[in-house]
Design a protein around this motif. Structure first.
Motif, PDB file in Angstrom:
ATOM      1  N   PRO A 106      10.813 -24.624 -27.159  1.00 19.27           N
ATOM      2  CA  PRO A 106      11.586 -23.414 -27.490  1.00 19.27           C
ATOM      3  C   PRO A 106      13.012 -23.716 -27.928  1.00 19.27           C
ATOM      4  O   PRO A 106      13.587 -22.983 -28.751  1.00 19.27           O
ATOM      5  CB  PRO A 106      11.552 -22.607 -26.192  1.00 19.27           C
ATOM      6  CG  PRO A 106      11.249 -23.582 -25.132  1.00 19.27           C
ATOM      7  CD  PRO A 106      10.374 -24.613 -25.753  1.00 19.27           C
ATOM      8  N   ILE A 107      13.594 -24.800 -27.374  1.00 12.76           N
ATOM      9  CA  ILE A 107      14.949 -25.166 -27.814  1.00 12.76           C
ATOM     10  C   ILE A 107      14.916 -25.620 -29.264  1.00 12.76           C
ATOM     11  O   ILE A 107      15.805 -25.289 -30.071  1.00 12.76           O
ATOM     12  CB  ILE A 107      15.532 -26.262 -26.907  1.00 12.76           C
ATOM     13  CG1 ILE A 107      15.673 -25.729 -25.474  1.00 12.76           C
ATOM     14  CG2 ILE A 107      16.877 -26.759 -27.427  1.00 12.76           C
ATOM     15  CD1 ILE A 107      16.195 -26.751 -24.483  1.00 12.76           C
ATOM     16  N   LEU A 108      13.885 -26.393 -29.642  1.00 16.91           N
ATOM     17  CA  LEU A 108      13.752 -26.845 -31.025  1.00 16.91           C
ATOM     18  C   LEU A 108      13.566 -25.667 -31.974  1.00 16.91           C
ATOM     19  O   LEU A 108      14.081 -25.686 -33.104  1.00 16.91           O
ATOM     20  CB  LEU A 108      12.560 -27.807 -31.147  1.00 16.91           C
ATOM     21  CG  LEU A 108      12.686 -29.142 -30.394  1.00 16.91           C
ATOM     22  CD1 LEU A 108      11.411 -29.957 -30.554  1.00 16.91           C
ATOM     23  CD2 LEU A 108      13.900 -29.922 -30.867  1.00 16.91           C
ATOM     24  N   ILE A 109      12.851 -24.629 -31.511  1.00 16.89           N
ATOM     25  CA  ILE A 109      12.647 -23.455 -32.363  1.00 16.89           C
ATOM     26  C   ILE A 109      13.983 -22.761 -32.654  1.00 16.89           C
ATOM     27  O   ILE A 109      14.239 -22.286 -33.766  1.00 16.89           O
ATOM     28  CB  ILE A 109      11.662 -22.466 -31.699  1.00 16.89           C
ATOM     29  CG1 ILE A 109      10.274 -23.096 -31.589  1.00 16.89           C
ATOM     30  CG2 ILE A 109      11.589 -21.158 -32.492  1.00 16.89           C
ATOM     31  CD1 ILE A 109       9.617 -23.396 -32.910  1.00 16.89           C
ATOM     32  N   GLY A 110      14.863 -22.696 -31.645  1.00 15.93           N
ATOM     33  CA  GLY A 110      16.143 -22.000 -31.820  1.00 15.93           C
ATOM     34  C   GLY A 110      17.262 -22.875 -32.345  1.00 15.93           C
ATOM     35  O   GLY A 110      18.330 -22.355 -32.721  1.00 15.93           O
ATOM     36  N   THR A 111      17.044 -24.199 -32.379  1.00 17.14           N
ATOM     37  CA  THR A 111      18.113 -25.106 -32.796  1.00 17.14           C
ATOM     38  C   THR A 111      18.598 -24.867 -34.230  1.00 17.14           C
ATOM     39  O   THR A 111      19.823 -24.896 -34.486  1.00 17.14           O
ATOM     40  CB  THR A 111      17.655 -26.563 -32.619  1.00 17.14           C
ATOM     41  OG1 THR A 111      17.427 -26.813 -31.235  1.00 17.14           O
ATOM     42  CG2 THR A 111      18.713 -27.535 -33.135  1.00 17.14           C
ATOM     43  N   PRO A 112      17.697 -24.609 -35.215  1.00 14.10           N
ATOM     44  CA  PRO A 112      18.214 -24.373 -36.581  1.00 14.10           C
ATOM     45  C   PRO A 112      19.219 -23.214 -36.639  1.00 14.10           C
ATOM     46  O   PRO A 112      20.247 -23.314 -37.312  1.00 14.10           O
ATOM     47  CB  PRO A 112      16.937 -24.061 -37.380  1.00 14.10           C
ATOM     48  CG  PRO A 112      15.862 -24.783 -36.648  1.00 14.10           C
ATOM     49  CD  PRO A 112      16.230 -24.675 -35.201  1.00 14.10           C
ATOM     50  N   ALA A 113      18.948 -22.122 -35.923  1.00  7.87           N
ATOM     51  CA  ALA A 113      19.883 -20.993 -35.928  1.00  7.87           C
ATOM     52  C   ALA A 113      21.199 -21.369 -35.267  1.00  7.87           C
ATOM     53  O   ALA A 113      22.281 -20.945 -35.701  1.00  7.87           O
ATOM     54  CB  ALA A 113      19.249 -19.795 -35.225  1.00  7.87           C
ATOM     55  N   TYR A 114      21.144 -22.203 -34.215  1.00  8.79           N
ATOM     56  CA  TYR A 114      22.384 -22.627 -33.550  1.00  8.79           C
ATOM     57  C   TYR A 114      23.189 -23.556 -34.439  1.00  8.79           C
ATOM     58  O   TYR A 114      24.426 -23.465 -34.513  1.00  8.79           O
ATOM     59  CB  TYR A 114      22.027 -23.320 -32.229  1.00  8.79           C
ATOM     60  CG  TYR A 114      23.216 -23.906 -31.514  1.00  8.79           C
ATOM     61  CD1 TYR A 114      24.135 -23.086 -30.885  1.00  8.79           C
ATOM     62  CD2 TYR A 114      23.418 -25.287 -31.490  1.00  8.79           C
ATOM     63  CE1 TYR A 114      25.240 -23.624 -30.231  1.00  8.79           C
ATOM     64  CE2 TYR A 114      24.515 -25.834 -30.839  1.00  8.79           C
ATOM     65  CZ  TYR A 114      25.420 -25.004 -30.204  1.00  8.79           C
ATOM     66  OH  TYR A 114      26.507 -25.539 -29.561  1.00  8.79           O
ATOM     67  N   PRO A 141      18.045 -16.416 -37.034  1.00  4.85           N
ATOM     68  CA  PRO A 141      17.193 -16.685 -38.191  1.00  4.85           C
ATOM     69  C   PRO A 141      16.387 -17.965 -37.964  1.00  4.85           C
ATOM     70  O   PRO A 141      16.621 -18.706 -37.005  1.00  4.85           O
ATOM     71  CB  PRO A 141      18.202 -16.860 -39.334  1.00  4.85           C
ATOM     72  CG  PRO A 141      19.431 -17.364 -38.651  1.00  4.85           C
ATOM     73  CD  PRO A 141      19.462 -16.699 -37.293  1.00  4.85           C
ATOM     74  N   LEU A 142      15.452 -18.237 -38.844  1.00  8.47           N
ATOM     75  CA  LEU A 142      14.646 -19.447 -38.774  1.00  8.47           C
ATOM     76  C   LEU A 142      14.746 -20.181 -40.113  1.00  8.47           C
ATOM     77  O   LEU A 142      13.830 -20.170 -40.931  1.00  8.47           O
ATOM     78  CB  LEU A 142      13.182 -19.088 -38.451  1.00  8.47           C
ATOM     79  CG  LEU A 142      12.220 -20.270 -38.208  1.00  8.47           C
ATOM     80  CD1 LEU A 142      12.690 -21.115 -37.035  1.00  8.47           C
ATOM     81  CD2 LEU A 142      10.801 -19.760 -37.963  1.00  8.47           C
ATOM     82  N   PRO A 143      15.920 -20.820 -40.346  1.00  4.50           N
ATOM     83  CA  PRO A 143      16.123 -21.475 -41.638  1.00  4.50           C
ATOM     84  C   PRO A 143      15.421 -22.825 -41.713  1.00  4.50           C
ATOM     85  O   PRO A 143      15.740 -23.766 -40.984  1.00  4.50           O
ATOM     86  CB  PRO A 143      17.648 -21.649 -41.679  1.00  4.50           C
ATOM     87  CG  PRO A 143      18.061 -21.762 -40.249  1.00  4.50           C
ATOM     88  CD  PRO A 143      17.089 -20.921 -39.466  1.00  4.50           C
ATOM     89  N   LEU A 144      14.422 -22.900 -42.568  1.00  6.45           N
ATOM     90  CA  LEU A 144      13.708 -24.148 -42.801  1.00  6.45           C
ATOM     91  C   LEU A 144      13.602 -24.371 -44.301  1.00  6.45           C
ATOM     92  O   LEU A 144      13.131 -23.480 -45.034  1.00  6.45           O
ATOM     93  CB  LEU A 144      12.317 -24.110 -42.165  1.00  6.45           C
ATOM     94  CG  LEU A 144      12.259 -24.085 -40.625  1.00  6.45           C
ATOM     95  CD1 LEU A 144      10.816 -23.941 -40.159  1.00  6.45           C
ATOM     96  CD2 LEU A 144      12.876 -25.349 -40.042  1.00  6.45           C
TER      97      LEU A 144
END
Length: 582
Positions: free
Chosen positions: A287-295, A174-177
């Motif tokens: 790209p890591i920053l984009i996936g970090t919220p889901a992690y 997901p992309l939780p913001l």
């Protein structure tokens, strides 16, 4: 878009002839090898990306039992990557060698045939330094085509392969913001596309003038190399005249033009490289920053985060191929333009519709040489000389006389069939062999034997014939040096060089002999002996001479006076005529 289509059409016009030539099957096989190796590299990259998911998941669990099989798999992947990379390099270099060999032979064959290397000076003087286009641009064209072609293929295949992986990661992550899930199917692909498009547009804005700058840089480099080579070839007259200061000034002027364009090119490439470098560093983290919220919310494990980051980088890199290769694409386009310009010029030289090219070479019915209503012009259309009528019977000697600039040498070129502009008719005996001894004596690289038999290969002429020709021309003392390799223009005296010209005439036994100041370095008695020798050895040959020596008038049956072009036209044409090789 029309520019892109035109560039591609130009490229295929240059590239496809090789893959349709007599060497097409080896070329196609090597091309298939290059493509297969590139696909293999993409496959290995996909496998390593998938391997990262398993490895980092095992690392996150701190499990050696899960990590050890992944390390074994990694060793196999490394071996596969090395073998594939070696195959790609070998196939690519082998293809480059064969392709360059074929293109070079083809271009040299086109250029050095039917006097095109001479006539091109009259058709298009903008096609500069053709020898360097063949020597350098052909290699750079093939090299850049290989680099960009494999890069583009790899990018397209990587885009398809890694987009599949990225689509799967998008479905998992997901992309939780700000408390809202902003994800949607394939959102990571869309972000990669937007990111790459932004970078490409900025790179194009920075480097849009690279193509003309690269084109000019190739031209200035060629001009400078040509000037140095020319001074080297004329070292003796430069030294005798003490012209070093003038030559240094001209070399400095040409190099200064090269440096000015080079500085502009470097300034622009610095800006472009700076942007691409920064873009590349950001691409490793973005790209890591984009996936970090889901992690962070625990939706995906570390392995999926790393897998998604690597897949994002590959998709973004594939989409940004044009941006990362912008400098090479600009250089490649400039090289394509130079080679296309050369090919177009070679076609234009032979075009029957070439403006002003209407000098007809036809067969004389009576075996004589005749000139009818001949007008020789330069590219501006101004006349160099006019010959209403000239008839020379077999065995006759005619001296072409006239003031300097009256077109005497141009008439010999027209009879030889290499003067391209003008109108009129030149009639030659059926099957006539024509040989000319120009003012500027030329000796090919190699042995004295080859210099004597030129333009016939030395192995086609018997030793006895060569020795007899040397004796008849009065230079029998050179027999012992026949197989010596030297720069004969610098080794032989002016008189010896002219005697070798007469030896060539004897070896080829032509029907028409054109002599342009052929005895200017010899004494009157020596000149008379050589002309008498021609009369004895070639009694039926037509001999037409150009020269202002008083002794020549007595060695010819009659004299034909050239009136030439008006004085004003001669002055205007002098620069153009000086640019044309003799």
């Amino acid at each position: 878009m029309s520019r892109v289509v035109f560039a591609l059409r130009t490229f295929f016009a240059l590239a496809l002839p090789y893959f349709r030539s007599e060497d097409r099957w080896p070329g196609r096989f090597l091309l298939a090898g290059v493509i297969a190796a590139e696909l293999g590299l993409v496959y290995v990259a996909v496998a390593i990306t998938n391997w990262n998911a398993g490895f980092f998941n095992a690392l996150e669990k701190r499990s050696w039992e899960l990590m050890s099989p992944e390390l074994v798999n990694f060793c196999f992947l490394v071996v596969g990557a090395v073998v594939t990379a070696m195959a790609q390099y070998y196939f690519g270099q082998a293809l480059t060698i064969r392709w360059r060999q074929w293109m070079t032979q083809r271009y040299v064959g086109i250029w050095m045939a039917e006097a095109r290397h001479y006539r091109i000076n009259f058709v298009d003087q903008n096609v500069d330094n053709i020898h360097l286009r063949i020597a350098n641009d052909v290699f750079l064209f093939i090299q850049r085509t290989h680099e960009l072609g494999t890069g583009l293929l790899g990018s397209v295949v990587a885009l398809a392969s890694f987009s599949y992986i990225l689509w799967g990661v998008s479905a998992m992550a997901p992309l939780p913001l700000f408390g809202v899930d902003l994800s949607f199917p394939g959102y990571l692909i869309c972000i990669a596309l937007a990111y790459a498009a932004t970078g490409t547009l900025i790179a194009h804005f920075i480097g849009r003038t690279l193509i003309p700058l690269n084109f000019n840089q190739q031209r200035y480099e060629s001009d400078f190399r040509f000037a140095i080579a020319r001074v080297t070839d004329n070292a003796e007259p430069v030294a005798l005249l003490g012209g070093e200061a003038v030559e240094r000034q001209e070399l400095g002027r040409r190099f200064a033009a090269l440096v000015v364009n080079w500085v502009r090119l470097v300034r622009l490439q610095t800006q472009l490289h700076g942007f691409i470098s920064g873009y590349g560093y950001i691409s490793t983290v973005f790209p890591i920053l984009i996936g970090t919220p889901a992690y962070l919310v625990g939706a995906i494990p570390l392995g999926v985060l790393m897998q998604g980051a690597l897949a994002f980088q590959r998709v973004e890199g594939a989409l940004a191929f044009c941006m990362s290769s912008y400098s090479k694409i600009a250089e490649w386009k400039a090289i394509v333009d130079r080679l296309s310009q050369f090919e177009a010029a070679m076609v234009a030289v032979d075009s029957p519709a070439l403006p002003g090219a209407a000098i007809d070479l036809v067969t004389a019915p009576d075996g004589a040489l005749s000139v009818r209503d001949l007008v020789m012009r330069v590219s501006s259309g101004e006349p160099v000389a006019t010959v209403p009528q000239l008839d020379v019977a077999p065995g006759e000697r005619v001296l072409i006389a006239g003031t300097s600039g009256s077109g005497k040498s141009c008439l010999l070129r027209a009879i030889a069939g290499i003067w391209p502009l003008g109108e009129g008719t030149v009639l030659l005996p059926a099957g006539a062999r024509v040989i000319a001894l120009p003012q500027r004596r030329y000796f090919p690289l190699g042995t004295l034997r080859q210099a004597l038999t030129y333009p016939t290969p030395a192995d086609r002429v018997a030793d006895a014939e060569i020795r007899a020709a040397l004796d008849a021309a009065g230079i029998g003392g050179l027999v012992g040096r026949l197989d010596e390799v030297a720069e004969w223009t610098n080794v032989l005296s002016g008189g010896e060089q002219q005697r070798i010209g007469f030896a060539r005439v004897l070896l080829h036994r032509p029907d028409v002999v054109l002599l342009d100041e052929a005895v200017s370095n010899l004494e009157e008695a020596e000149a008379r002996d050589l002309y008498d020798m021609l009369s004895i050895r070639l009694p039926s040959a037509i001999v037409i001479s150009v020269g202002r020596s008083a002794v020549l008038a007595g060695l010819h049956r009659r004299t034909f006076e050239m009136s030439g072009s008006p004085k004003a036209a001669r002055a205007a044409n002098r620069a153009t005529l000086a640019a044309a090789p003799i």
